[in-house]
Design a protein around this motif. Structure first.
Motif, PDB file in Angstrom:
ATOM      1  N   PRO A  41      -3.652  -0.998  -3.661  1.00 44.91           N
ATOM      2  CA  PRO A  41      -4.415  -0.162  -2.718  1.00 44.91           C
ATOM      3  C   PRO A  41      -4.897   1.112  -3.391  1.00 44.91           C
ATOM      4  CG  PRO A  41      -2.329  -0.884  -1.762  1.00 44.91           C
ATOM      5  CD  PRO A  41      -2.257  -1.203  -3.226  1.00 44.91           C
ATOM      6  N   GLY A  43      -6.675   4.131  -1.556  1.00 41.95           N
ATOM      7  CA  GLY A  43      -7.307   4.853  -0.462  1.00 41.95           C
ATOM      8  C   GLY A  43      -7.639   3.922   0.690  1.00 41.95           C
ATOM      9  N   GLU A  44      -8.399   4.446   1.639  1.00 37.63           N
ATOM     10  CA  GLU A  44      -8.737   3.691   2.835  1.00 37.63           C
ATOM     11  C   GLU A  44      -9.625   2.493   2.508  1.00 37.63           C
ATOM     12  OE1 GLU A  44     -10.390   6.169   5.833  1.00 37.63           O
ATOM     13  OE2 GLU A  44      -8.734   7.612   5.800  1.00 37.63           O
ATOM     14  N   ALA A  45      -9.092   1.308   2.738  1.00 37.03           N
ATOM     15  CA  ALA A  45      -9.830   0.048   2.601  1.00 37.03           C
ATOM     16  C   ALA A  45     -10.358  -0.204   1.199  1.00 37.03           C
ATOM     17  CB  ALA A  45     -10.986  -0.011   3.608  1.00 37.03           C
ATOM     18  N   THR A  47      -9.684  -1.017  -3.046  1.00 40.22           N
ATOM     19  CA  THR A  47      -8.762  -1.726  -3.935  1.00 40.22           C
ATOM     20  C   THR A  47      -9.091  -1.393  -5.377  1.00 40.22           C
ATOM     21  OG1 THR A  47      -8.516  -3.563  -2.384  1.00 40.22           O
ATOM     22  CG2 THR A  47      -7.940  -3.996  -4.670  1.00 40.22           C
TER      23      THR A  47
END
Length: 262
Positions: A41, A43-45, A47
């Motif tokens: 991961p 951060g937000e959404a 990869t």
């Protein structure tokens, strides 16, 4: 083996691929270099893919975001230089006529970075080390070994980077003309600057990452087999044999066959 735990400031320490097709890029590079890929991961959404060789982190890749793709940014490898203070480097780059893309970014315990563009438009990352110091292995087959600026203004850019990172520049001339510039950091060879020739058309300035291979010819053949492209070579140079290649998404890189440092 070229194991590394830390890098002196001013040393190329990492390289990562920004691509339009992470799955396709992973298939290509794992097939070419034998890398193992792990998605983590970011951060937000988002990869980030760590690429390892025999368990050692050697580089990474991630997907270009929609905004950058719409702005025309093409897949590319991005070279990182270890620095003590990313904020100070970003400020100095602006003073010297360069640009900073998006300011200094904090990535928590891993470190901080700034994407710095030189006056000719070539970009690299100034990486302020936190928990992540950079590649855990270099120079061995399948690992980063060299970073080279392809430039239409080699002498001007040599002066710029000497001021920015404190690099020493060793010019090599043939028949009075500049043939190459060796970048020195802490007394060691750290990369180079290659003058762009007229026959290369309107190619922009950019940093080219090199990876060591046991055979440049085999790497070029495998690149084509996997859907990539051979731009130049394989060819002999004074220190070994190289080829300039591109992955199926169009990101350019080079391979080097020859003796390297531990």
């Amino acid at each position: 083996m070229g194991k590394r735990e830390r890098y002196e400031p001013g040393t190329f320490c990492w390289v990562e691929l920004a691509t339009t097709d992470p799955a396709g890029a992973k298939a290509f590079y794992t097939g070419l270099f034998g890398w193992e890929a792990e998605d983590v991961p970011a951060g937000e959404a988002a990869t980030y893919t760590l690429l390892r060789l025999d368990g050692d982190e050697v580089c990474g890749l991630y997907a270009l975001d929609a905004a950058r793709r719409e702005a025309g940014v093409q897949p590319h490898w991005l070279s990182h230089v270890s620095v003590e203070d990313a904020e100070a480097v970003a400020s100095r780059a602006r003073e010297l006529g360069g640009a900073v893309e998006g300011g200094v970014v904090d990535v928590g315990v891993h470190g901080r970075f700034a994407i710095v563009g030189d006056p000719s438009g070539a970009t690299l990352v100034a990486w302020e080390t936190g928990a992540s110091g950079g590649a855990r292995r270099v120079n061995d087959p399948g690992c980063m070994t060299w970073n080279e600026l392809q430039s239409r203004e080699p002498e001007r850019m040599a002066a710029y980077y000497a001021e920015l990172f404190g690099w020493k520049m060793e010019a090599q001339r043939e028949d009075g003309n500049l043939a190459y510039v060796i970048i020195k950091n802490g007394g060691k060879s750290n990369g180079g600057i290659m003058p762009v020739r007229e026959q290369q058309g309107d190619a922009p300035s950019f940093w080219l990452a090199y990876f060591t291979v046991s055979s440049s010819d085999a790497a070029a053949a495998k690149t084509q087999e996997l859907g990539g492209r051979v731009y130049a070579g394989p060819m002999n140079i004074g220190s070994g044999r190289i080829a300039v290649l591109a992955d199926p998404q169009g990101a350019a890189f080079a391979v080097f066959e020859g003796e390297t440092d531990d």
